[in-house]
Write an enzyme that holds these catalytic residues in place. Structure first.
Site, PDB file in Angstrom:
ATOM      1  N   ASP A 475       1.179  -0.822  -0.215  1.00 44.47           N
ATOM      2  CA  ASP A 475       0.131   0.085   0.244  1.00 44.47           C
ATOM      3  C   ASP A 475       0.529   1.410   0.212  1.00 44.47           C
ATOM      4  O   ASP A 475       2.235   1.146   0.415  1.00 44.47           O
ATOM      5  CB  ASP A 475      -1.205  -0.360   1.013  1.00 44.47           C
ATOM      6  CG  ASP A 475      -2.111   0.374   0.686  1.00 44.47           C
ATOM      7  OD1 ASP A 475      -2.501   1.430   0.031  1.00 44.47           O
ATOM      8  OD2 ASP A 475      -3.169   0.253   1.869  1.00 44.47           O
ATOM      9  N   ASN A 477      -0.154   4.751   1.304  1.00 44.93           N
ATOM     10  CA  ASN A 477      -1.477   6.446   1.539  1.00 44.93           C
ATOM     11  C   ASN A 477      -1.265   7.592   1.417  1.00 44.93           C
ATOM     12  O   ASN A 477      -2.234   8.209   2.101  1.00 44.93           O
ATOM     13  CB  ASN A 477      -1.953   5.307   2.660  1.00 44.93           C
ATOM     14  CG  ASN A 477      -2.367   4.229   2.019  1.00 44.93           C
ATOM     15  OD1 ASN A 477      -3.778   4.736   1.591  1.00 44.93           O
ATOM     16  ND2 ASN A 477      -2.579   2.799   3.329  1.00 44.93           N
ATOM     17  N   ASP A 545     -10.687   1.934  -3.435  1.00 41.30           N
ATOM     18  CA  ASP A 545     -11.841   1.745  -1.964  1.00 41.30           C
ATOM     19  C   ASP A 545     -13.334   1.747  -1.920  1.00 41.30           C
ATOM     20  O   ASP A 545     -13.478   2.023  -1.234  1.00 41.30           O
ATOM     21  CB  ASP A 545     -11.038   2.683  -0.967  1.00 41.30           C
ATOM     22  CG  ASP A 545      -9.381   2.293  -0.318  1.00 41.30           C
ATOM     23  OD1 ASP A 545     -10.068   1.356  -1.252  1.00 41.30           O
ATOM     24  OD2 ASP A 545      -8.758   3.579   0.111  1.00 41.30           O
TER      25      ASP A 545
HETATM   26  C1  DGJ Z   1      -5.985   1.467   1.920  1.00 45.38           C
HETATM   27  C2  DGJ Z   1      -5.825   0.704   0.880  1.00 45.38           C
HETATM   28  O1  DGJ Z   1      -6.835   0.984  -0.461  1.00 45.38           O
HETATM   29  C3  DGJ Z   1      -7.393  -0.552   1.742  1.00 45.38           C
HETATM   30  O2  DGJ Z   1      -7.939  -1.703   0.611  1.00 45.38           O
HETATM   31  C4  DGJ Z   1      -6.718  -0.588   2.950  1.00 45.38           C
HETATM   32  O3  DGJ Z   1      -5.611  -0.913   2.955  1.00 45.38           O
HETATM   33  C5  DGJ Z   1      -6.415   0.341   3.987  1.00 45.38           C
HETATM   34  N1  DGJ Z   1      -5.012   1.315   3.219  1.00 45.38           N
HETATM   35  C6  DGJ Z   1      -4.937   0.145   4.877  1.00 45.38           C
HETATM   36  O4  DGJ Z   1      -4.996   1.186   5.570  1.00 45.38           O
END
Ligand code: DGJ
Length: 720
Positions: A475, A477, A545
């Site tokens: 991931d 983020n 998501d």
């Molecule tokens: C973002 C991802 O897109 C989700 O599927 C999940 O893994 C979360 N991060 C977890 O923090």
């Protein structure tokens, strides 16, 4: 095939249905004479010489009949009379950035040269592709640019990149080093791009070209949710099935630009490469910089033809390793089911219920490491949170049920509240004198540094060596800000973004080499890094998501413009907008899975899920190897979306229709595509029989089917 015509000095690159023609003009100017539908070899002379008048345009004093201002330049540079967007800009020892590349030589050879450290298309055998290298030189700065083109014999794709070497004795700086430029003699195109944001990725957008600049870019440090590194130029009026369409996709996961410029002659230039904003690369004598690769396809059969060309190319020449061909395990992921709130027994209960449904793998998402019970801590501390989890017992139980086991990581991030940050505060991406910005309570880890990579990858390796893990979700983020590294000297700070991306690639390369059986799925807050660079390492990427099936239609249709179905992570979740059938029908398009608490299902839902699991197995080959046809796109209407997968031999098709919104009219004839007009197809279940011709030209009669909001239907057609 690549051929050189010596008398008229043209080089022609042919794929099965396209030609790309270069011309070498007196003075060594390299021209982009043609790209489009395949041409015969014998009358290329007529492409070569006429240029519009150029009254204000500068010329080389030795070649006054020629100006780069109006010529279709193959790799345009700065400061020598071409005022459009350029592909290369070199600041030499004298301090100016005038760059003037001229043709020196070329060579053609079977196979494709390696691109160390960068993801790229590949061929299993040298006989599958052929490469042209054109060497260009700027005598003043002594910079040499080798333009590298690889033609794939089995698909209509041409991959381009550039190797830039400083052959002089003094250091120079690259201020712009793009991967590709295509000049087309018309502005009669629409620019198609994919914009988005978190939970709304890759939304189709189409606009007619206008004079001047237009395009997309990312300055976020990753390819981003906001613009995918893909663009198409579709001839005005082109549809899914008709018209000429050029597709461009950048094999890169960092900052990029795709810019189209229409000039005063109504000619269009489109360039693809690393975004020059914030980019600068120092080339000491003898050093080489390799640009990432850009992939080009052309279709005379509309936007759908372009997409299928990309799909074939990526299915064969980008996706690698064991999971290229092997069926991917149908998974259940803990994220939407439990978020951070799980322990060993809860996850074992997920696996037990999942096993009853026929699901094949349990993925433990975020929350298993450090002391992480929410998103405020522990990124960087990649050791098991033993207070929460007995990982050995969990994996043993899951494996003993016959399920595979997957784990989640976010290797390029660091929480301020982590042991790693307390030990190495200078390891986060930052610039001096400024507190780094925070997003989702986290900083970015400086993976441009070898010592940082060694530490993080070392931690990952330890876990993966100790525990038998079958799948890893990687991931990412947040976006990058205060882009700097404590290790980079001031004069090289412009290299940071690219070095960061190379660092990520190096870690994913090590991971896939050290654990060749591991199934890697990339992710970036959903689909924020859904690009061919990532697909080189992981055969699938979590698409978004947003698991609402109606919202997913736009996301998956958009993604399919250039990425094959087998690459799109798509799960059925507990969201309530539609019933389970529609959720399953939409997710079946991608790498199928579930994202819900299997303890919370009703008997009816469990029954539907068992059927879906069977369908996943039944249709895997058709979806993985078949051709995708977008029959009704969600961006063209508010009511219905429909698509189909047709097998290579055209003997089988799976047609899916989703009613996005109830419609008070009843007639629905869905015109299919890609079938054999002379074959007779039987619809499984109903036994209805129709010719391919009728199904394509008159349409499959779906009147009254999937009538209400959010309903769907699937028709499986098999030829007799
Ligand atoms: C973002 C991802 O897109 C989700 O599927 C999940 O893994 C979360 N991060 C977890 O923090």
């Amino acid at each position: 095939m690549i051929t050189y015509n010596e008398p008229i000095r043209t080089i022609k690159l042919d794929t099965p249905h396209t030609s790309y023609v270069l011309g070498i003009r007196d003075g060594g100017f390299l021209l982009n004479l043609y790209y489009g539908r395949r041409l015969p070899d014998d009358d290329l002379w007529s492409l070569s010489n006429r240029l519009p008048s150029a009254s204000f345009s500068p010329s080389d004093p030795e070649y006054t009949d020629f100006s780069t201002d109006v010529a279709p330049m193959e790799y345009p540079t700065d400061g020598r009379g071409d005022f459009r967007v350029s592909a290369l800009s070199v600041r030499g020892a004298d301090g100016d950035s005038v760059t003037d590349l001229r043709y020196v030589s070329h060579r053609v050879f079977p196979g494709k040269p390696d691109m160390p450290g960068l993801p790229h298309l590949y061929a299993d055998r040298d006989s599958q592709c052929e490469t042209l290298e054109v060497t260009m030189r700027d005598p003043r700065t002594a910079v040499e640019a080798v333009l590298v083109y690889t033609v794939f014999e089995d698909c209509d794709a041409i991959a381009k990149h550039v190797r830039i070497t400083n052959r002089g004795g003094q250091t120079v700086k690259l201020e712009c080093a793009l991967s590709s430029c295509v000049d087309l003699p018309s502005m009669g195109y629409d620019l198609i791009t994919l914009w988005g944001r978190h939970a709304k990725e890759r939304q189709f957008e189409r606009r007619p070209l206008a004079h001047g600049l237009q395009g997309i870019r990312s300055k976020r440090g990753s390819s981003s949710h906001n613009h995918n590194p893909f663009a198409a130029l579709a001839s005005t009026g082109a549809t899914e099935t008709t018209g000429e369409v050029y597709g461009f996709n950048f094999v890169y996961s960092g900052n990029f630009t795709i810019t189209a410029e229409v000039d005063h002659n109504a000619a269009t230039r489109i360039v693809v490469g690393i975004d020059p904003a914030g980019f600068e690369w120092t080339l000491a004598p003898g050093e080489t910089f390799i640009t990432p690769e850009a992939v080009h396809v052309f279709s005379a059969e509309g936007i759908g033809g372009m997409s299928r060309a990309f799909h074939r190319c990526y299915g064969e020449h980008l996706i690698r390793g064991r999971w290229k061909e092997e069926k991917r395990p149908l998974l259940i992921n803990s994220w939407e089911a439990a978020f951070f709130d799980f322990d060993t027994d809860k996850l074992i209960s997920f696996a037990e219920r999942a096993k009853e449904l026929g699901i094949e793998m349990l993925v433990m998402d975020d929350g298993w490491f450090g002391k992480r019970d929410n998103d405020k801590s522990s990124l960087g501390d990649w050791f098991v949170n033993e207070k929460k989890l007995d990982l050995g017992r969990l994996i043993d139980s899951v494996h003993s049920m016959g399920l595979k086991f997957g784990i989640w990581y976010e290797p390029e991030m660091i929480s301020p509240d982590s042991e790693l940050y307390r030990a190495h505060p200078d390891w986060c991406v930052h610039v001096s004198g400024l507190a780094p910005s925070i997003a989702r309570h986290q900083y970015v880890l400086d993976v441009s540094r070898p010592d940082v990579r060694e530490n993080v990858y070392g931690q990952m390796r330890e876990v993966l060596c100790r525990y038998p893990v079958d799948y890893l979700k990687w991931d990412f983020n947040r976006n990058l800000s205060e882009a700097g590294s404590a290790l980079l000297p001031a004069e090289r700070s412009g290299e940071f973004f690219h070095r960061f991306v190379l660092g990520t690639y190096e870690m994913q390369d090590r991971l896939t080499r050290d654990f060749p059986d591991l199934l890697l799925e990339n992710c970036s807050g959903g689909g924020g890094r859904f690009d061919p660079g990532m697909l080189y390492y992981s055969p699938q990427i979590w698409a978004s998501d947003n698991t609402d099936p109606i919202e997913r239609l736009n996301i998956q249709f958009g993604t399919s413009l250039c990425y094959p179905a087998s690459t799109m992570g798509a799960h059925v979740s507990a969201c309530r907008r539609t019933g389970y059938r529609t959720k399953g029908d939409v997710a079946l398009w991608g790498t199928f899975g579930y994202e819900l608490d299997p303890n919370d299902l009703t008997d009816e839902e469990r029954g539907i899920i068992k059927e879906q699991v069977a369908e996943y197995h039944k249709f895997w080959d058709l979806i993985r190897r078949g051709s995708l046809y977008r029959l009704i796109c969600p961006w063209d209407n508010d009511f219905v979306s429909a698509w189909s997968f047709v097998s290579e031999d055209r003997k089988e098709a799976l047609v899916t229709l989703v009613r996005m919104r109830r419609q008070e009219e009843t007639l629905l004839r869905l015109k299919l595509q890609g079938l054999d007009p002379d074959a007779v197809y039987t619809a499984e279940g109903t036994g209805g029989r129709c010719s391919g011709a009728l199904l394509m030209y008159a349409g499959l009669d779906l009147t009254g089917e999937a009538w209400d909001d959010g309903e769907s239907c699937k028709i499986h057609l098999v030829a007799e």
